[in-house]
Design a protein around this motif. Structure first.
Motif: not given
Length: 518
Positions: A323-341
């Protein structure tokens, strides 16, 4: 906002609305905790009859929901407890928080007027009981929307195209497929819905006395938002349900001030009328913000009901995994994430099973005395779990397991426990190996098979997703980050140092930094 001048005795409160509980932490301007509280849904609100904060629908495969009104009553109850601590609510300068990601709340028509006219003499639960068109909120554990996922992907040109737009292919837990399912199966209910909130924006609504915006970071976990434009995607909206944009409302940055606190809290709890409500966001984005993760090459691992691994990037490459999300505190950056239930609840399940086995062996001539001692011995049972982990060697002599208490997200796997022995394994070569599936391991091997199975899988998927390998360092958070034995195994598997943070107040640190930087 302009320059914000705060009194020296200002306080800040942050909430965490998670799957199993609602927590509150109050800090002063020196980041010292002055009060805290927690409502555990199962034990503090037993009349809802949840298990681990949720209902698992026995009649609909994969349907997992929570009663929306339970979250409202939890807020009432946590304020009751904070009031008994002699907290001066009038000193609170700002309120914010995090919510479990992807979960959705459906306000029925007329609820906006209800929110704006709350009676401070009555608890919220009594006034909002009939405010929701859908009484049970779909949450991140739900996996009943596979058909809707495929429909949405097909409508926008395929799974990869949807991922390029929204940051993820369609996932069953994501809010867009959940909305589509409600539209398809309960059309009258959908039409009677005035506003759709995420858990994060829903809780903010209660503090504002009005509908709160969905923020652009948590909003990326819906399969509905264009992550580059940070705006709703017309193609994704049209693929999901008609008239959806009006029901979602506007988006706002995760770091924005949403408004001033509602008069309900001013009159009932004596908040200052100038107390600010800062946008709430999702638990994982807030973890990134609270950990101040700002160095490429660093990773964070959150060990909670679900396990997640995430990092930051300036150049995201959305694909069919992760998953890719906009970084919550950097308006030009992104957050990348993997999730395991299958995170902490799966580890706890194995822990409890091993405790049961140990007790039955101990009481082998007195089995008739058996009682459910899991809660009584929960703390000591982790000691047993950790000793088993520590007395087995890395790679477990070729024993590996994959444990899915719930349908897994990554890789997509059904419920089931799978144990394997690599015969002829010597830890140096794969030549001559023979894979044999078995029904059980001895307890020490079971524990190591569980932990190594979880985190070897995490490392393998992280590498394939383009995350740094090895990372410069890992920062661990979440409940299981207090377990040094588990952390030691993670450090060994990822090949780097691992650090933890002082968990209480993390979200408040986020709030305070945001406020003082405006």
């Amino acid at each position: 906002m302009g320059d914000l001048s705060l009194p020296n005795d200002a306080l800040f409160v942050g909430f965490d609305s998670s799957t199993q509980s609602l927590k509150a932490t109050v800090l002063d301007s020196n980041l010292v905790i002055v009060a805290s509280g927690m409502i555990h849904f199962d034990s503090d609100l037993p009349h809802y009859k949840t298990k681990d904060g949720v209902y698992r629908d026995a009649n609909v495969n994969g349907r997992i929901v929570s009663p929306t009104i339970m979250w409202v009553e939890a807020l009432d109850l946590i304020f009751q407890r904070l009031s008994k601590s002699n907290l001066d609510f009038g000193k609170i300068a700002a309120v914010s928080g995090s919510g479990q990601q992807h979960g959705s709340v459906y306000w029925k028509k007329g609820s906006s007027a209800l929110l704006s006219s709350l009676d401070p003499k009555k608890p919220l639960v009594d006034q909002l009981r009939d405010a929701f068109s859908v009484k049970e909120s779909p949450i991140w554990m739900d996996c009943s929307t596979t058909a809707q996922c495929r429909e949405i992907e097909k409508a926008v040109g395929g799974a990869l195209e949807l991922s390029k737009i929204t940051g993820s292919r369609a996932y069953e837990r994501y809010t867009g497929p959940q909305i589509r399912k409600i539209f398809e199966t309960q059309q009258e209910t959908y039409e009677n819905t005035e506003r759709i909130s995420l858990v994060s924006s829903f809780m903010a609504c209660l503090f504002l006395g009005a509908y709160a915006c969905i923020d652009t970071t948590d909003g990326a976990g819906m399969n509905l938002m264009d992550i580059k434009q940070r705006a709703w995607s017309k193609a994704a909206l049209e693929a999901t349900a008609p008239g959806l944009e009006e029901k979602l409302g506007k988006l706002a940055p995760a770091h924005a001030v949403a408004g001033s606190i509602a008069s309900y809290f001013v009159e009932r709890y004596k908040f200052n009328k100038n107390c600010l409500v800062v946008q709430w966001s999702g638990d994982n984005p807030n973890s990134l913000a609270g950990l101040t993760l700002n160095t490429p090459g660093d990773l964070a691992i959150s060990l909670g009901t679900s396990d997640t691994v995430f990092g930051i990037t300036k150049d995201p490459q959305p694909g069919l995994e992760g998953h890719v999300f906009p970084n919550p505190v950097d308006t030009e950056g992104y957050m990348v994430m993997l999730v395991y239930k299958n995170g902490s609840l799966t580890r706890e399940g194995i822990r409890n099973f091993l405790l049961f086995v140990k007790l039955v062996v101990y009481l082998s001539n007195k089995v008739f005395m058996f009682i459910d001692v899991r809660n009584c011995y929960a703390e000591k049972s982790w000691d047993v779990f950790n000793k088993f982990l520590e007395q087995t060697p890395p790679l477990n002599g070729g024993k590996i397991g994959f444990y899915y208490k719930d349908h897994e997200i990554l890789p997509p796997m059904p419920v089931g426990f799978h144990r394997y022995i690599l015969q002829n394994f010597n830890g140096e070569t794969l030549d001559g190996l023979n894979l044999q599936e078995v029904q059980e391991f001895d307890p020490p091997s079971e524990v190591r098979a569980l932990i190594e199975g979880q985190f070897l899988s995490m490392r393998a998927h992280a590498e394939r997703f383009g995350m740094p390998s090895p990372p410069k360092r890992i920062i661990a958070t979440g409940g299981a980050s207090a377990n040094k034995s588990i952390l030691s195994s993670i450090a060994s598997i990822f090949g780097c140092d691992i650090y933890t943070v002082q968990r209480p107040g993390m979200l408040l640190l986020y709030v305070l930094i945001l406020l003082l930087s405006q």
